[in-house]
Motif scaffolding. Structure first.
Motif: not given
Length: 222
Positions: A1-12, A17-21
């Motif tokens: 099953m295809a992964r859902e594309r995540r919208e690129i926007r600022r993590i609140e 946000r620190q982990v993703t960075y």
């Protein structure tokens, strides 16, 4: 099953946000290192986090890469201000060709006797010598053409004489046959004429004898 594309926007969320960075930074540096190794490229990365923390990567010396970037940026700015060297050379060649064309056109007009104002006596003498030399070349070329035409005509005459000589025996044979046939016809006609003359003479003698008898008879009766 295809992964859902995540919208690129600022993590609140600050923690998320620190982990993703951190994850994205490690992935970015890994890709930069692979690019430098695979393609033998100079790669430098400078990243500042939201808190102002510096993270950097350089495939060689960061200072050397930065100096190279600065030099390239300066040259790029100059290239927008002035045309490239090759374009300047082409422009110079084009200008020189235009000047040569204008000079040649002016010289041609002077050769035709135009635009002679302002020329000195020496310049006029030089032009006269050029015209005389050109006239000599024209006459020489004309003489060569005349000589060539005369040679071609002589060759044609020789070919025609040769052809006539080859046909001469045939013409003489045909003429002899015509003369012989004419002589035979003349002899035949002469024979017929002689017989006619003899017949006329005999007829004339008979008439003379008859006329004489008639005259003698008339005299006796008288």
């Amino acid at each position: 099953m295809a992964r859902e594309r995540r919208e690129i926007r600022r993590i609140e969320n600050t923690a998320a946000r620190q982990v993703t960075y951190s994850k994205r930074r490690r992935g970015l540096f890994k890709k930069a290192e692979e690019l430098a190794v695979l393609c033998d490229a100079d790669v430098a990365l400078v990243v500042f986090s939201a808190t102002g923390k510096l993270s950097q990567f350089a495939s060689s010396s960061m200072n050397d890469i930065i100096d190279k970037y600065s030099t390239h940026s300066k040259n790029l700015g100059k290239s927008h201000q002035q045309p490239p060297i090759d374009l300047n050379v082409e422009q110079s060649k084009y200008t020189g060709l235009n000047e040569q064309l204008a000079e040649a056109t002016h010289g041609l007009r002077q050769m035709r006797g135009e635009d002679l104002e302002g020329l000195s006596v020496e310049e006029l003498h030089q032009m006269e010598r050029k015209l005389e030399a050109g006239l000599h070349r024209v006459l020489s070329t004309k003489d060569q053409l005349f000589t060539q035409q005369i040679s071609e005509l002589q060759q044609k005459l020789e070919d025609e004489n040769r052809r006539l000589k080859e046909q001469m025996p045939q013409v003489l044979t045909a003429g002899t046959m015509v003369v012989a046939a004419g002589a035979e016809n003349i002899l035949t006609e002469d024979g017929q004429s002689s017989e006619s003359v003899m017949t006329a003479l005999h007829s004339g003698s008979s008439l003379d004898n008859d006329d004489g008898s008639d005259i003698s008879l008339k005299l006796s009766l008288a």
